[in-house]
Design a protein around this motif. Structure first.
Motif, PDB file in Angstrom:
ATOM      1  N   CYS A  35       0.745  -1.088   0.096  1.00 23.61           N
ATOM      2  CA  CYS A  35       0.029  -0.221  -0.003  1.00 23.61           C
ATOM      3  C   CYS A  35       0.929   1.201  -0.035  1.00 23.61           C
ATOM      4  O   CYS A  35       1.981   1.111   0.100  1.00 23.61           O
ATOM      5  N   ALA A  36       0.343   2.231  -0.288  1.00 26.38           N
ATOM      6  CA  ALA A  36       0.817   3.709  -0.233  1.00 26.38           C
ATOM      7  C   ALA A  36       0.536   4.569   0.963  1.00 26.38           C
ATOM      8  O   ALA A  36      -0.864   4.632   1.199  1.00 26.38           O
ATOM      9  N   ALA A  37       1.192   5.256   1.811  1.00 27.12           N
ATOM     10  CA  ALA A  37       0.886   6.026   2.813  1.00 27.12           C
ATOM     11  C   ALA A  37       1.256   7.523   2.561  1.00 27.12           C
ATOM     12  O   ALA A  37       2.055   7.740   1.905  1.00 27.12           O
ATOM     13  N   ARG A  38       0.724   8.475   3.142  1.00 21.31           N
ATOM     14  CA  ARG A  38       0.729   9.743   3.022  1.00 21.31           C
ATOM     15  C   ARG A  38       2.112  10.226   3.825  1.00 21.31           C
ATOM     16  O   ARG A  38       2.767  11.088   3.197  1.00 21.31           O
ATOM     17  N   SER A  42       2.149   7.408   8.929  1.00 16.92           N
ATOM     18  CA  SER A  42       0.755   7.518   8.885  1.00 16.92           C
ATOM     19  C   SER A  42      -0.128   5.955   9.140  1.00 16.92           C
ATOM     20  O   SER A  42       0.527   4.948   8.722  1.00 16.92           O
ATOM     21  N   GLU A  43      -1.261   5.930   9.797  1.00 16.63           N
ATOM     22  CA  GLU A  43      -1.796   4.668   9.891  1.00 16.63           C
ATOM     23  C   GLU A  43      -2.838   4.336   8.756  1.00 16.63           C
ATOM     24  O   GLU A  43      -2.910   3.284   8.692  1.00 16.63           O
ATOM     25  N   THR A  44      -2.999   5.223   8.016  1.00 17.21           N
ATOM     26  CA  THR A  44      -3.777   5.042   6.682  1.00 17.21           C
ATOM     27  C   THR A  44      -3.021   4.581   5.707  1.00 17.21           C
ATOM     28  O   THR A  44      -1.783   5.347   5.303  1.00 17.21           O
ATOM     29  N   CYS A  45      -3.063   3.561   4.940  1.00 19.62           N
ATOM     30  CA  CYS A  45      -2.459   3.156   3.818  1.00 19.62           C
ATOM     31  C   CYS A  45      -3.379   2.384   2.946  1.00 19.62           C
ATOM     32  O   CYS A  45      -3.924   1.656   3.176  1.00 19.62           O
ATOM     33  N   GLU A  49      -3.283   5.980  -3.974  1.00 22.18           N
ATOM     34  CA  GLU A  49      -3.131   7.160  -3.589  1.00 22.18           C
ATOM     35  C   GLU A  49      -2.542   8.372  -4.374  1.00 22.18           C
ATOM     36  O   GLU A  49      -2.193   8.113  -5.390  1.00 22.18           O
ATOM     37  N   ARG A  60       4.422   0.528   1.535  1.00 28.44           N
ATOM     38  CA  ARG A  60       5.002  -0.497   2.655  1.00 28.44           C
ATOM     39  C   ARG A  60       4.069  -1.776   2.158  1.00 28.44           C
ATOM     40  O   ARG A  60       3.384  -1.703   1.161  1.00 28.44           O
ATOM     41  N   ARG A  99       9.547  -1.272   3.625  1.00 31.22           N
ATOM     42  CA  ARG A  99       9.204  -0.163   3.342  1.00 31.22           C
ATOM     43  C   ARG A  99      10.178   0.586   2.384  1.00 31.22           C
ATOM     44  O   ARG A  99      11.391   0.224   2.396  1.00 31.22           O
ATOM     45  N   ARG A 101      10.575   4.435   0.103  1.00 27.64           N
ATOM     46  CA  ARG A 101      10.081   5.671  -0.089  1.00 27.64           C
ATOM     47  C   ARG A 101      10.679   6.465  -1.451  1.00 27.64           C
ATOM     48  O   ARG A 101      11.933   6.080  -1.906  1.00 27.64           O
TER      49      ARG A 101
END
Length: 148
Positions: A35-38, A42-45, A49, A60, A99, A101
């Motif tokens: 998934c991609a997080a902001r 961030s808890e949201t993934c 995105e 992640r 992870r 980035r």
């Protein structure tokens, strides 16, 4: 005595050749979710995105079972392309986390669609596809990312 010593050497040589070849089959991956997080914490993934240029994309993944220490390739498919290219590689953590980035720039912003990313562990499995839009500040994507 001499025969047992030769047998031990032969067994050791065979094991050293078979061991690396079979490690890909030792324990299959049951799940490999990316998934991609902001932000980094961030808890949201999400699987889709949206970012604006100069933001950092945080990818992640979680493996089960963990496969700690394995090397996971990061592959990317650019907007409008059908070709996946390897852009990096990262180690799987003790808990099965991966992870990576990417700091986007002006050249990364596209109107033609999303970048697509996957993590790949050779001879094992690849993660799901994560779609990442890198937009100009005033741009709306042609295909709006939905939360999955």
């Amino acid at each position: 005595m001499k025969i047992s010593r030769i047998a031990l050497i032969v067994i050791t040589m065979v094991a050293s050749l078979i061991g690396p070849a079979s490690d890909g089959f030792a324990h299959p991956i049951r799940s490999f979710e990316a998934c991609a997080a902001r932000t980094r914490t961030s808890e949201t993934c999400l699987r889709r995105e949206r970012y604006t240029l100069n933001q950092t994309v945080f990818l992640r993944a979680k493996l089960s079972p963990p496969h700690a220490g394995f090397l996971a390739g990061v592959i990317r498919r650019d907007p409008g392309s059908n070709v996946w290219i390897r852009v990096d590689a990262v180690r799987v953590s003790e808990r099965g986390g991966v992870r990576w980035r990417w700091k986007t720039t002006f050249q990364d912003a596209h109107r033609n669609g999303p970048y697509r990313f996957k993590f790949v562990i050779r001879r094992h499995r690849e993660s799901n596809d994560v779609r990442v839009w890198v937009l100009f500040r005033d741009q709306n994507p042609r295909e709006a990312p939905n939360r999955v």
